[in-house]
Structures are given as structure tokens and as C-alpha cells.
Write a protein that holds these residues in place. Structure first.
Motif, PDB file in Angstrom:
ATOM      1  N   LEU A  71      42.008  52.958  58.193  1.00  0.00           N
ATOM      2  CA  LEU A  71      40.641  52.443  58.273  1.00  0.00           C
ATOM      3  C   LEU A  71      39.617  53.285  57.506  1.00  0.00           C
ATOM      4  CD1 LEU A  71      39.265  49.992  59.503  1.00  0.00           C
ATOM      5  CD2 LEU A  71      38.759  51.363  61.540  1.00  0.00           C
ATOM      6  N   PRO A  72      39.749  54.612  57.492  1.00  0.00           N
ATOM      7  CA  PRO A  72      38.782  55.386  56.698  1.00  0.00           C
ATOM      8  C   PRO A  72      38.785  55.019  55.221  1.00  0.00           C
ATOM      9  CG  PRO A  72      39.916  56.833  58.246  1.00  0.00           C
ATOM     10  CD  PRO A  72      40.612  55.505  58.297  1.00  0.00           C
ATOM     11  N   GLY A  73      39.897  54.523  54.711  1.00  0.00           N
ATOM     12  CA  GLY A  73      39.965  54.143  53.301  1.00  0.00           C
ATOM     13  C   GLY A  73      39.647  52.686  53.035  1.00  0.00           C
ATOM     14  N   PHE A  74      39.341  51.911  54.074  1.00  0.00           N
ATOM     15  CA  PHE A  74      39.005  50.496  53.902  1.00  0.00           C
ATOM     16  C   PHE A  74      37.632  50.385  53.247  1.00  0.00           C
ATOM     17  CE2 PHE A  74      37.274  46.548  56.127  1.00  0.00           C
ATOM     18  CZ  PHE A  74      37.790  45.689  55.159  1.00  0.00           C
ATOM     19  N   GLU A  75      37.602  49.851  52.023  1.00  0.00           N
ATOM     20  CA  GLU A  75      36.362  49.822  51.235  1.00  0.00           C
ATOM     21  C   GLU A  75      35.558  48.551  51.429  1.00  0.00           C
ATOM     22  OE1 GLU A  75      37.698  50.456  47.274  1.00  0.00           O
ATOM     23  OE2 GLU A  75      38.159  52.587  47.602  1.00  0.00           O
ATOM     24  N   GLU A  76      36.042  47.615  52.251  1.00  0.00           N
ATOM     25  CA  GLU A  76      35.338  46.370  52.580  1.00  0.00           C
ATOM     26  C   GLU A  76      35.090  45.487  51.359  1.00  0.00           C
ATOM     27  OE1 GLU A  76      32.231  46.662  55.645  1.00  0.00           O
ATOM     28  OE2 GLU A  76      32.628  48.839  55.673  1.00  0.00           O
ATOM     29  N   ARG A  77      35.945  45.629  50.326  1.00  0.00           N
ATOM     30  CA  ARG A  77      35.844  44.718  49.184  1.00  0.00           C
ATOM     31  C   ARG A  77      36.411  43.351  49.545  1.00  0.00           C
ATOM     32  NH1 ARG A  77      37.963  48.697  44.278  1.00  0.00           N
ATOM     33  NH2 ARG A  77      36.260  50.230  44.434  1.00  0.00           N
ATOM     34  N   ALA A  78      37.358  43.330  50.475  1.00  0.00           N
ATOM     35  CA  ALA A  78      37.909  42.081  51.006  1.00  0.00           C
ATOM     36  C   ALA A  78      37.580  42.027  52.496  1.00  0.00           C
ATOM     37  CB  ALA A  78      39.425  42.041  50.795  1.00  0.00           C
ATOM     38  N   SER A  79      37.814  40.872  53.089  1.00  0.00           N
ATOM     39  CA  SER A  79      37.554  40.736  54.518  1.00  0.00           C
ATOM     40  C   SER A  79      38.569  41.544  55.315  1.00  0.00           C
ATOM     41  CB  SER A  79      37.639  39.261  54.925  1.00  0.00           C
ATOM     42  OG  SER A  79      38.984  38.802  54.804  1.00  0.00           O
ATOM     43  N   MET A  80      38.234  41.804  56.581  1.00  0.00           N
ATOM     44  CA  MET A  80      39.159  42.495  57.465  1.00  0.00           C
ATOM     45  C   MET A  80      40.463  41.715  57.561  1.00  0.00           C
ATOM     46  SD  MET A  80      40.068  44.909  59.555  1.00  0.00           S
ATOM     47  CE  MET A  80      38.530  45.841  59.485  1.00  0.00           C
ATOM     48  N   ARG A  81      40.392  40.389  57.653  1.00  0.00           N
ATOM     49  CA  ARG A  81      41.597  39.556  57.757  1.00  0.00           C
ATOM     50  C   ARG A  81      42.489  39.723  56.525  1.00  0.00           C
ATOM     51  NH1 ARG A  81      42.877  34.152  56.129  1.00  0.00           N
ATOM     52  NH2 ARG A  81      44.450  33.184  57.507  1.00  0.00           N
ATOM     53  N   THR A  82      41.910  39.654  55.343  1.00  0.00           N
ATOM     54  CA  THR A  82      42.694  39.801  54.116  1.00  0.00           C
ATOM     55  C   THR A  82      43.323  41.180  54.037  1.00  0.00           C
ATOM     56  OG1 THR A  82      41.269  38.226  52.955  1.00  0.00           O
ATOM     57  CG2 THR A  82      42.584  39.721  51.598  1.00  0.00           C
ATOM     58  N   TRP A  83      42.581  42.190  54.432  1.00  0.00           N
ATOM     59  CA  TRP A  83      43.104  43.568  54.409  1.00  0.00           C
ATOM     60  C   TRP A  83      44.288  43.707  55.361  1.00  0.00           C
ATOM     61  CZ3 TRP A  83      42.164  47.895  58.022  1.00  0.00           C
ATOM     62  CH2 TRP A  83      42.556  49.136  57.492  1.00  0.00           C
ATOM     63  N   LEU A  84      44.184  43.114  56.552  1.00  0.00           N
ATOM     64  CA  LEU A  84      45.281  43.177  57.514  1.00  0.00           C
ATOM     65  C   LEU A  84      46.514  42.438  56.990  1.00  0.00           C
ATOM     66  CD1 LEU A  84      43.313  42.628  60.851  1.00  0.00           C
ATOM     67  CD2 LEU A  84      44.435  44.746  60.109  1.00  0.00           C
ATOM     68  N   TYR A  85      46.304  41.306  56.330  1.00  0.00           N
ATOM     69  CA  TYR A  85      47.433  40.583  55.745  1.00  0.00           C
ATOM     70  C   TYR A  85      48.099  41.413  54.644  1.00  0.00           C
ATOM     71  CZ  TYR A  85      47.517  36.020  57.994  1.00  0.00           C
ATOM     72  OH  TYR A  85      47.691  34.999  58.893  1.00  0.00           O
ATOM     73  N   ARG A  86      47.306  42.151  53.905  1.00  0.00           N
ATOM     74  CA  ARG A  86      47.876  43.018  52.874  1.00  0.00           C
ATOM     75  C   ARG A  86      48.801  44.056  53.506  1.00  0.00           C
ATOM     76  NH1 ARG A  86      44.478  46.663  48.424  1.00  0.00           N
ATOM     77  NH2 ARG A  86      46.295  47.727  47.524  1.00  0.00           N
ATOM     78  N   ILE A  87      48.338  44.687  54.581  1.00  0.00           N
ATOM     79  CA  ILE A  87      49.158  45.698  55.247  1.00  0.00           C
ATOM     80  C   ILE A  87      50.409  45.056  55.840  1.00  0.00           C
ATOM     81  CG2 ILE A  87      49.227  47.381  57.128  1.00  0.00           C
ATOM     82  CD1 ILE A  87      46.188  47.709  56.767  1.00  0.00           C
ATOM     83  N   ALA A  88      50.234  43.937  56.537  1.00  0.00           N
ATOM     84  CA  ALA A  88      51.365  43.275  57.192  1.00  0.00           C
ATOM     85  C   ALA A  88      52.417  42.845  56.179  1.00  0.00           C
ATOM     86  CB  ALA A  88      50.870  42.073  57.985  1.00  0.00           C
ATOM     87  N   THR A  89      51.975  42.286  55.057  1.00  0.00           N
ATOM     88  CA  THR A  89      52.927  41.824  54.036  1.00  0.00           C
ATOM     89  C   THR A  89      53.736  42.981  53.493  1.00  0.00           C
ATOM     90  OG1 THR A  89      51.466  39.986  53.423  1.00  0.00           O
ATOM     91  CG2 THR A  89      53.131  40.659  51.812  1.00  0.00           C
ATOM     92  N   ASN A  90      53.084  44.068  53.216  1.00  0.00           N
ATOM     93  CA  ASN A  90      53.806  45.209  52.657  1.00  0.00           C
ATOM     94  C   ASN A  90      54.703  45.886  53.691  1.00  0.00           C
ATOM     95  OD1 ASN A  90      53.002  45.790  49.696  1.00  0.00           O
ATOM     96  ND2 ASN A  90      51.066  45.217  50.668  1.00  0.00           N
ATOM     97  N   ARG A  91      54.309  45.867  54.964  1.00  0.00           N
ATOM     98  CA  ARG A  91      55.192  46.387  56.007  1.00  0.00           C
ATOM     99  C   ARG A  91      56.449  45.516  56.110  1.00  0.00           C
ATOM    100  NH1 ARG A  91      51.870  49.884  55.523  1.00  0.00           N
ATOM    101  NH2 ARG A  91      51.124  51.319  57.139  1.00  0.00           N
ATOM    102  N   CYS A  92      56.280  44.218  56.002  1.00  0.00           N
ATOM    103  CA  CYS A  92      57.435  43.316  56.056  1.00  0.00           C
ATOM    104  C   CYS A  92      58.331  43.498  54.831  1.00  0.00           C
ATOM    105  CB  CYS A  92      56.970  41.863  56.158  1.00  0.00           C
ATOM    106  SG  CYS A  92      56.253  41.426  57.754  1.00  0.00           S
ATOM    107  N   LEU A  93      57.732  43.675  53.666  1.00  0.00           N
ATOM    108  CA  LEU A  93      58.527  43.922  52.461  1.00  0.00           C
ATOM    109  C   LEU A  93      59.335  45.211  52.600  1.00  0.00           C
ATOM    110  CD1 LEU A  93      56.036  42.873  49.623  1.00  0.00           C
ATOM    111  CD2 LEU A  93      58.181  41.740  50.252  1.00  0.00           C
ATOM    112  N   ASN A  94      58.705  46.237  53.164  1.00  0.00           N
ATOM    113  CA  ASN A  94      59.439  47.486  53.398  1.00  0.00           C
ATOM    114  C   ASN A  94      60.611  47.252  54.350  1.00  0.00           C
ATOM    115  OD1 ASN A  94      57.692  48.912  51.754  1.00  0.00           O
ATOM    116  ND2 ASN A  94      56.406  49.621  53.441  1.00  0.00           N
ATOM    117  N   ALA A  95      60.373  46.461  55.397  1.00  0.00           N
ATOM    118  CA  ALA A  95      61.438  46.175  56.365  1.00  0.00           C
ATOM    119  C   ALA A  95      62.583  45.418  55.705  1.00  0.00           C
ATOM    120  CB  ALA A  95      60.871  45.371  57.537  1.00  0.00           C
TER     121      ALA A  95
END
Length: 355
Positions: A71-95
Motif C-alpha cells: 500500500l505505501p507504493g500504491f500511486e493511485e494512478r488506477a482505481s483500488m479495484r484495478t490495483w487489487l486485480y493486478r496483484i491477484a492476477t500476478n499471484r495466480c500466475l505465480n501459483a
């Protein structure tokens, strides 16, 4: 001239900014207020990517931990929802990249030797998803690029077809065609270029088309159970529970498809499926079925009738309906029963009625 921004939008933005500031300062309640509205849809997103409710829950928890730490690095260039989807997608790709393939299970029904399968399935560890957990997710509005209805895109056939795609193609197709994110948004999420994302999407669409065609699933899943569907479900429960082969076969389409993850056996066609159930019923196996719903489709917990004592849970069956017939059956093992609020064994009175 830019469009006017409504007072309610300004107020909402101000509240979000305040929550972000508090969460960055370590306020866990503020963080929950930011993320909780997106929790259900993020879990369904992880499920579509991983095909497993258990894996999706693990990926969701990993996503929320990553969001809290990042969260400290969240620059708010995208919405909170889009940012969370970015994290979730990459966590799933790692899995998906690091996951060791779990071995498929072998046939384990005592006293029954199944017929030779039509084919062996590519996706052994597909799991069903409870409808009660879907409602908050599939009603979320999707973006302008979406090609599929939310309910349609949670069907077992669709999720199974997704699992065969390469991980990056899988991610792009879900983000673009299911959730409706724009190409430039997806490129940022995957740290890629728009051209690369579009190329992956083109290949993913071709791969999905080979395994799943909307015309082959003319009855889309629906949360509301229609009267016609209720009639089919009741007939199936009666026929399956009583071991009435003729009545059961009469409910099937000519090209009915049956799968049994995590066993890879797959059967296609009324004749071979009828032969399968003939062997089951000949072994004097009779069942009590408890109705529920999974993946927007009718489903049942299956319990083996015994002369005395509780009926043990032996499986979980999900139906796909086409008009007034059953076009597919997916049978899962009994370990999924608790996810649907169903017991591992069914208490019955001396008359055989549920306690």
C-alpha cells in the motif's frame, strides 16, 4: 471541456483517499473497508484462473497480504479495484508457474469396474464453486470490453476450458473478455505492452474456441431456478436415487458428457453413459441426494444408502442443462460437501427420512 464531476463522486473519492491514508498508517479497519467490497469478485477471479476453490482462497489471502504490504507504493494512478486485480492476477500466475501437478486419482468404487472411457480428461483437479459465494461477485458490473456474461463465465465447462490455456493467455482472456478491462489496463497489470497483450488474447480466444463453444451450452447458468429446471432436477433426483436407469437415460441428451474430477475418466454419448450407470445400479448402489447449487448450476450431494446408520457421503454431482434435458454431469468426490454446507454423512430415521 472535461465533464462535470458530481458531488457524490467527489465525496466518494475523498473517503477513499482518507481510507488509504489511514491504512498506510497501519489502520487495519481502514484497509478492510478498502478491500472488502472487492473480496468476493477477487476470489472468483482467482477461481477462474486456478480452477480450485481451495487454491483460489489461498491466492486471495496472498493478494490481500500483498496489498497490505504494498500500500505505501500504491500511486493511485488506477482505481483500488484495478490495483487489487493486478496483484491477484500476478499471484495466480505465480501459483500456476510454481504449482506441482497433483496426480489424478484412480477409480475407487468397490465392486464396480467402469467401462472404457471415451477419453481421459486434461483437467483433473477442477473443483465446484458454491452459488452462495457467487452472488456478490457475478452482479458486479463489468467493463466495456467484456464478451461473456458473468454467470456464463463461471460455468464448469467454461472454467474447465480455461485451465488448458497457457497461464499468460489465461490471464489476458479473463481480464479482457470476462472482466472487460481495456487493453492498456491489462498491459500495465501484466507489465507488458498492448501489442503483446493483444497477441496473447488472440491466441487465447482461439484456444478457448477449440474447447468451449457457447452454442454447445445453450442454457446459460442462472441464479434464479426456473420452474422447468426444477422439474428436471426433481426427475433426476428420483431416477438417480432409485436406480431407475430408464428414467435417468430419458433425461439425457444424445451427446451427454460426463466427467469425474479428480478422476480423469470422461464419457461422451448417451449409450456409454447409460452403460456406466447400469454397472453402478447393478452393484446395488442406491443414493440419497440433497439438492444445492454450484457454478450457477443445479447440484447434489450424493449419499450412499445403507441398511443401518447414517448414509456416508460419496460424491457431489453438478448438472448442465440444455432445454429440458441434461447435457453434462460432473461428479466430484465427497471432500467438497462441507463447502456447500452439506454433512459428510446423512442422518436418517428408521423410515429412511432425513433427520
Amino acid at each position: 471541456m472535461p465533464p462535470a464531476v458530481s458531488m457524490s463522486t467527489r465525496r466518494c473519492d475523498s473517503m477513499t483517499t482518507d481510507l488509504i491514508s489511514r491504512a498506510r498508517a497501519g489502520d487495519a479497519d481502514a484497509f478492510r473497508a478498502l478491500t472488502e467490497p472487492h473480496r468476493s469478485e477477487l476470489q472468483v477471479h482467482c477461481y477462474r484462473m486456478l480452477g480450485s476453490l481451495q487454491d483460489a482462497e489461498d491466492a486471495l489471502q496472498d493478494t490481500l497480504l500483498g496489498a497490505w504490504q504494498g500500500l505505501p507504493g500504491f500511486e493511485e494512478r488506477a482505481s483500488m479495484r484495478t490495483w487489487l486485480y493486478r496483484i491477484a492476477t500476478n499471484r495466480c500466475l505465480n501459483a500456476l508457474r510454481t504449482a506441482k501437478r497433483r496426480p489424478a486419482l484412480e477409480w475407487n468404487v468397490p465392486g464396480v469396474e467402469p467401462p472404457e472411457p471415451t477419453q481421459l480428461g486434461e483437467v483433473a483437479w477442477l473443483e465446484p464453486y458454491p452459488d452462495e459465494m457467487l452472488d456478490a461477485a457475478i452482479t458486479v458490473p463489468v467493463g466495456p470490453e467484456a464478451r461473456y456474461e458473468q454467470a456464463q463465465s463461471i460455468s464448469l465447462a467454461f472454467v474447465a476450458a480455461l485451465q488448458v490455456l497457457p497461464p499468460r493467455q489465461l490471464a489476458v482472456l479473463i481480464l479482457r473478455d470476462v472482466l472487460g478491462f481495456r487493453a492498456n489496463e491489462v498491459a500495465v497489470m501484466l507489465e507488458s505492452t498492448v501489442e503483446s497483450a493483444n497477441s496473447a488474447l488472440k491466441r487465447a480466444r482461439a484456444g478457448l474456441q477449440r474447447r468451449w463453444a457457447p452454442d454447445a451450452h445453450r442454457r446459460e447458468p442462472a441464479v434464479d431456478v426456473s420452474r422447468a429446471e426444477a422439474a428436471i432436477v426433481a426427475k433426476f433426483a428420483d431416477a438417480y436415487g432409485a436406480g431407475d436407469l430408464d428414467a435417468l437415460v430419458a433425461l439425457l441428451t444424445d451427446d451427454v458428457f460426463m466427467s469425474m474430477p479428480p478422476m480423469p475418466l470422461e464419457y461422451r454419448g448417451r449409450e456409454i453413459v447409460a452403460r456406466f450407470f447400469l454397472l453402478i445400479f447393478r452393484a446395488n448402489r442406491r443414493f440419497a441426494l440433497v439438492h444445492t447449487r454450484a457454478n450457477g448450476q443445479p447440484a447434489f450431494g450424493a449419499y450412499l444408502r445403507t441398511p443401518t446408520g447414517p448414509f456416508p457421503g460419496v460424491g457431489f454431482v453438478v448438472l448442465t442443462l440444455e432445454g429440458d434435458r441434461i447435457s453434462a454431469m460432473s461428479r466430484f468426490d465427497s471432500s467438497v460437501l462441507p463447502w456447500f454446507g452439506l454433512p459428510m454423512s446423512l442422518c436418517v430415521d428408521p423410515a429412511g427420512n432425513r433427520c
